[in-house]
Scaffold this active site. Structure first.
Site, mmCIF file in Angstrom:
data_model
loop_
_atom_site.group_PDB
_atom_site.id
_atom_site.type_symbol
_atom_site.label_atom_id
_atom_site.label_comp_id
_atom_site.label_asym_id
_atom_site.label_seq_id
_atom_site.Cartn_x
_atom_site.Cartn_y
_atom_site.Cartn_z
ATOM 1 N N TYR A 106 9.283 26.575 31.837
ATOM 2 C CA TYR A 106 8.889 25.932 30.577
ATOM 3 C C TYR A 106 9.069 26.925 29.431
ATOM 4 O O TYR A 106 10.039 27.660 29.423
ATOM 5 C CB TYR A 106 7.468 25.339 30.719
ATOM 6 C CG TYR A 106 7.339 24.142 29.816
ATOM 7 C CD1 TYR A 106 8.080 22.985 30.047
ATOM 8 C CD2 TYR A 106 6.528 24.185 28.694
ATOM 9 C CE1 TYR A 106 8.019 21.906 29.185
ATOM 10 C CE2 TYR A 106 6.461 23.102 27.827
ATOM 11 C CZ TYR A 106 7.201 21.964 28.076
ATOM 12 O OH TYR A 106 7.150 20.908 27.211
ATOM 13 N N ARG A 159 11.292 16.474 17.941
ATOM 14 C CA ARG A 159 10.523 17.683 17.583
ATOM 15 C C ARG A 159 10.358 18.535 18.829
ATOM 16 O O ARG A 159 9.281 18.671 19.366
ATOM 17 C CB ARG A 159 9.172 17.263 17.003
ATOM 18 C CG ARG A 159 8.502 18.308 16.193
ATOM 19 C CD ARG A 159 7.062 18.520 16.612
ATOM 20 N NE ARG A 159 6.950 18.896 18.003
ATOM 21 C CZ ARG A 159 5.824 19.271 18.587
ATOM 22 N NH1 ARG A 159 4.720 19.288 17.925
ATOM 23 N NH2 ARG A 159 5.787 19.608 19.878
ATOM 24 N N LYS A 177 8.250 19.551 32.001
ATOM 25 C CA LYS A 177 6.847 19.121 31.993
ATOM 26 C C LYS A 177 6.472 18.496 33.342
ATOM 27 O O LYS A 177 5.404 18.753 33.882
ATOM 28 C CB LYS A 177 6.685 18.100 30.875
ATOM 29 C CG LYS A 177 5.361 18.067 30.253
ATOM 30 C CD LYS A 177 5.267 18.815 28.962
ATOM 31 C CE LYS A 177 3.840 19.116 28.615
ATOM 32 N NZ LYS A 177 3.608 19.441 27.235
ATOM 33 N N GLU A 248 6.099 12.732 24.582
ATOM 34 C CA GLU A 248 6.234 14.183 24.428
ATOM 35 C C GLU A 248 7.258 14.535 23.354
ATOM 36 O O GLU A 248 8.376 14.002 23.366
ATOM 37 C CB GLU A 248 6.703 14.758 25.780
ATOM 38 C CG GLU A 248 6.875 16.244 25.813
ATOM 39 C CD GLU A 248 5.552 17.001 25.826
ATOM 40 O OE1 GLU A 248 4.536 16.429 26.264
ATOM 41 O OE2 GLU A 248 5.545 18.154 25.388
ATOM 42 N N ASP A 249 6.870 15.409 22.465
ATOM 43 C CA ASP A 249 7.787 15.953 21.452
ATOM 44 C C ASP A 249 8.469 14.889 20.597
ATOM 45 O O ASP A 249 9.681 14.971 20.326
ATOM 46 C CB ASP A 249 8.800 16.907 22.103
ATOM 47 C CG ASP A 249 8.154 18.260 22.428
ATOM 48 O OD1 ASP A 249 6.936 18.409 22.197
ATOM 49 O OD2 ASP A 249 8.858 19.159 22.894
ATOM 50 N N ASP A 271 0.682 14.310 24.715
ATOM 51 C CA ASP A 271 0.176 15.650 25.023
ATOM 52 C C ASP A 271 0.121 16.546 23.785
ATOM 53 O O ASP A 271 -0.770 17.377 23.669
ATOM 54 C CB ASP A 271 1.051 16.309 26.098
ATOM 55 C CG ASP A 271 0.463 17.635 26.537
ATOM 56 O OD1 ASP A 271 -0.716 17.642 26.942
ATOM 57 O OD2 ASP A 271 1.137 18.663 26.439
ATOM 58 N N ASP A 272 1.073 16.367 22.869
ATOM 59 C CA ASP A 272 1.102 17.234 21.680
ATOM 60 C C ASP A 272 -0.162 17.033 20.843
ATOM 61 O O ASP A 272 -0.643 17.949 20.189
ATOM 62 C CB ASP A 272 2.334 16.941 20.830
ATOM 63 C CG ASP A 272 3.602 17.043 21.654
ATOM 64 O OD1 ASP A 272 3.808 18.103 22.264
ATOM 65 O OD2 ASP A 272 4.360 16.058 21.724
ATOM 66 N N ASN A 411 3.691 28.213 17.808
ATOM 67 C CA ASN A 411 4.708 28.741 18.734
ATOM 68 C C ASN A 411 6.052 28.762 18.028
ATOM 69 O O ASN A 411 6.259 27.969 17.118
ATOM 70 C CB ASN A 411 4.821 27.821 19.960
ATOM 71 C CG ASN A 411 3.567 27.821 20.797
ATOM 72 O OD1 ASN A 411 3.027 28.855 21.112
ATOM 73 N ND2 ASN A 411 3.108 26.638 21.142
HETATM 74 P P1 NAI Z 1 3.440 18.954 12.940
HETATM 75 O O1 NAI Z 1 4.786 18.951 12.335
HETATM 76 O O2 NAI Z 1 2.828 17.685 13.401
HETATM 77 O O3 NAI Z 1 2.395 19.587 11.888
HETATM 78 C C1 NAI Z 1 2.642 20.669 11.072
HETATM 79 C C2 NAI Z 1 1.570 20.703 9.974
HETATM 80 O O4 NAI Z 1 1.657 21.938 9.308
HETATM 81 C C3 NAI Z 1 1.714 19.607 8.908
HETATM 82 O O5 NAI Z 1 0.444 19.098 8.584
HETATM 83 C C4 NAI Z 1 2.226 20.357 7.697
HETATM 84 O O6 NAI Z 1 1.753 19.794 6.494
HETATM 85 C C5 NAI Z 1 1.620 21.725 7.893
HETATM 86 N N1 NAI Z 1 2.382 22.744 7.219
HETATM 87 C C6 NAI Z 1 3.717 22.953 7.263
HETATM 88 N N2 NAI Z 1 4.052 23.970 6.453
HETATM 89 C C7 NAI Z 1 2.906 24.420 5.908
HETATM 90 C C8 NAI Z 1 2.593 25.454 4.972
HETATM 91 N N3 NAI Z 1 3.541 26.231 4.454
HETATM 92 N N4 NAI Z 1 1.300 25.645 4.630
HETATM 93 C C9 NAI Z 1 0.341 24.877 5.159
HETATM 94 N N5 NAI Z 1 0.570 23.886 6.034
HETATM 95 C C10 NAI Z 1 1.839 23.655 6.394
HETATM 96 O O7 NAI Z 1 3.482 20.013 14.124
HETATM 97 P P2 NAI Z 1 2.461 20.198 15.340
HETATM 98 O O8 NAI Z 1 2.898 19.430 16.503
HETATM 99 O O9 NAI Z 1 1.069 19.973 14.857
HETATM 100 O O10 NAI Z 1 2.653 21.746 15.704
HETATM 101 C C11 NAI Z 1 2.258 22.770 14.804
HETATM 102 C C12 NAI Z 1 2.300 24.127 15.513
HETATM 103 O O11 NAI Z 1 1.334 24.144 16.544
HETATM 104 C C13 NAI Z 1 3.657 24.447 16.150
HETATM 105 O O12 NAI Z 1 4.005 25.785 15.876
HETATM 106 C C14 NAI Z 1 3.389 24.275 17.616
HETATM 107 O O13 NAI Z 1 4.174 25.164 18.374
HETATM 108 C C15 NAI Z 1 1.916 24.630 17.723
HETATM 109 N N6 NAI Z 1 1.314 23.999 18.903
HETATM 110 C C16 NAI Z 1 0.572 24.783 19.748
HETATM 111 C C17 NAI Z 1 0.042 24.258 20.908
HETATM 112 C C18 NAI Z 1 -0.798 25.117 21.791
HETATM 113 O O14 NAI Z 1 -1.102 26.230 21.435
HETATM 114 N N7 NAI Z 1 -1.218 24.647 22.932
HETATM 115 C C19 NAI Z 1 0.299 22.870 21.293
HETATM 116 C C20 NAI Z 1 0.997 22.094 20.293
HETATM 117 C C21 NAI Z 1 1.497 22.670 19.153
#
Ligand code: NAI
Length: 554
Positions: A106, A159, A177, A248-249, A271-272, A411
């Protein structure tokens, strides 16, 4: 009727293939481990070299070959080929060396594998259903040879991890997954089907690439997209009525939309949004234990307000409601900061997931000022924007709380809001730190501090196994809440003492069993289960867990 989790070999018990076709059936193949009696009985004599190797020897050979590869992508390709050739051996290798294999099977290697998917694709291991299949999705689904699929992971590739829109190349994700479902929770691989819905791509470099493997069009959106998904869901329900569908994604907008549309109608989850929420909540529960605080004493400030962040917020609210707080009291403890600043009620055109958390204060687009003004007990970064938890931000957290919680969930590592080393150094060793990607242990003034990795793999395999074992008709937030509590409860005092908010990954099968048991119990207690309640739910699940061991054919 009790779902049949009988080992693949039982698979009717009688009608498995023989000879050359048996050797080419990855689910059944034992390779050089076939005994003399089996070779004679199954028409294998001569197809294999004479020497018989037990699985331990086969593992040794596979590991030797794997470790000789010069790149992680080559290791991924090797493991993929092994999975196609001999699933039992593949899972033996993965399960017995989980910490070494996880980054290959993964993240992060799967991301690289998706980017290269067109070049490394060898043979089918899932279905691509494309926009051009509209009107005949059921026919395409019928081409999958397995009659009894119970678990589908589906993506539309919009995504993929932190890599964005990879269209049809996203196939590596559902495959990876599902491998984790089997390795970590013992879901039988026979029941698993990876699917990529190819609705086009808006990624210009893919559209310009003559070797791109997906359909040659921009993404279909709007009503046409929704109708296509609906046709897909109906086809799945018709052919596999007991199937759990994991989204997913998907891109942010579609992810929320599909979850809202299907969560009560179809046995499904995202899951996200929900898995991430559960693992992060488990981290917050462990951190509260470390601080000697109640969860209800926390005040969260999120950087980012997307699938991950608002999903965590919603489950946190559900947890506080469960502890007796009102909806308004619980929401008052969640603050969000996105690309336009603090999410406040005066903001125009907020999407529903953000509107639910808008606070009635003056807007600000200064994150440090928001941290100083709100004095949150926890910062949770999930915007995919690197280095936003600056020294001043972390110092401000440490000034207002003796053990500030800093979760840098974005990430890959290069996108983390801050590193473990920064969080510990700037907070003078007081931060409780967890991240999306792993960081090494850090020595601070003679103490070894070990941060937690908020890996969704702690949650989704166990939840899925519990849903499958109980044949639950839905997946509920209460299941993710229970999963978070079980995960947090498995963190030992010794682990907490060094700062770990999650148990070690080597315990994953035990973690998954415990989560699956809690989830199945909820399904039975709430009337969602579609099988009779077993006398001992945990024992029932344990005996259903797939063990990578060869059956005897004669
Ligand atoms: P998403 O695209 O749904 O959300 C991104 C958010 O960040 C949006 O609300 C956007 O407005 C905000 N954003 C973007 N640029 C910004 C900036 N310059 N300043 C402030 N806010 C900003 O993406 P998602 O799925 O929520 O993922 C976000 C991050 O979380 C990714 O890096 C992902 O890898 C990580 N993640 C970590 C997980 C874990 O630790 N288990 C699981 C899922 C996601």
């Amino acid at each position: 009727m009790q779902p049949s989790f009988a080992p693949i070999t039982a698979h009717g018990g009688r009608d498995y293939p023989t000879g050359y076709s048996l050797m080419n059936n990855g689910l059944l193949n034992k390779g050089t481990a076939y005994t003399d009696a089996e070779r004679d009985a199954l028409g294998l004599r001569g197809l294999l070299p004479a020497r018989i190797f037990p699985i331990e020897q086969q593992v040794k050979r596979a590991l030797g070959n794997l470790r000789a590869k010069n790149s992680d992508l080559n290791k991924y390709i090797f493991l993929n080929a092994l999975q196609n050739r001999n699933e039992t051996l593949y899972y033996r290798v993965v399960l017995d060396h989980l910490e070494e294999m996880m980054p290959i099977v993964y993240t992060p290697t799967v991301g690289q594998a998706c980017l290269e998917y067109g070049a490394i694709f060898r043979r089918p291991r899932g279905l691509w259903i494309t926009m051009k299949d509209r009107g005949r999705v059921a026919e395409v689904l019928a081409n999958w040879p397995i009659q009894d699929v119970r678990l589908i992971v589906v993506t539309d590739g919009e995504r993929i991890l932190g890599l964005g829109d990879l269209g049809a190349l996203g196939m590596g994700i559902p495959i990876g997954k599902l491998a984790l479902y089997t390795a970590c929770a013992g879901v039988n691989p026979y029941y698993c089907l990876p699917i990529t819905l190819d609705v086009g791509t808006d990624n210009p470099s893919l559209l310009d690439d003559e070797m791109y493997i997906g359909i040659d069009q921009r993404r279909t959106r709007g009503e046409e997209y929704r109708e296509f998904i609906e046709e897909f869901v109906q086809a799945v329900e018709a052919r596999y009525p007991r199937c759990l569908l994991q989204f997913e994604d998907f891109g942010n907008h579609n992810a929320f939309d599909l979850l809202a549309r299907y969560r009560d109608r179809v046995c499904s989850f995202n899951d996200d949004i929900q898995g991430t929420a559960s693992v992060a909540l488990a981290g917050l529960l462990s951190a509260s234990r470390l601080q000697g605080m109640r969860l209800a004493d926390q005040k969260l400030l999120f950087f980012g307000a997307g699938e991950a962040a608002t999903g965590i917020g919603e489950l946190f609210v559900a947890a506080l409601r469960d502890e007796g707080l009102s909806e308004a009291e619980a929401r008052a403890k969640c603050w969000f900061f996105d690309s336009k600043g603090l999410i406040v009620m005066s903001r125009d055109k907020l999407p529903a997931n953000k509107r639910a958390f808008a606070q009635n204060v003056e807007p600000t687009d200064d994150f440090l000022a928001a941290v100083k003004q709100l004095r949150p007990s926890a910062l949770i970064g999930a915007a995919g924007v690197a280095a936003v938890f600056t020294q001043e931000v972390v110092e401000a957290m440490a000034q207002s709380h003796s053990r500030p919680i800093i979760f840098a969930l974005s990430n890959p590592t290069s996108k983390a809001e801050c590193t473990a080393e920064q969080a510990y150094t700037w907070s003078k060793g007081t931060a409780i730190f967890a991240s999306g990607s792993p960081f090494p242990a850090f020595e601070y003034e003679g103490r070894t501090l070990v941060s937690g990795q908020g890996n969704n793999v702690y949650i989704f395999p166990g939840v899925g196994m519990g849903v499958l074992a109980s044949a639950s008709s839905v997946v509920t937030d209460s299941m993710f809440l229970a999963a978070a509590r079980e995960l947090a409860a498995m963190v030992t005092e010794e682990e907490l003492a060094v700062g770990r908010v999650f148990p070690t990954l080597t315990n994953i099968r035990a973690v998954s069993l415990r989560i699956a048991t809690a989830v199945a119990r909820i399904a039975h207690d709430s009337g969602y289960a579609r099988v009779p309640r077993p006398a001992d739910i945990e024992a029932d699940i344990k005996q259903r867990m797939f063990e990578p061991e060869y059956p005897s054919y004669v």
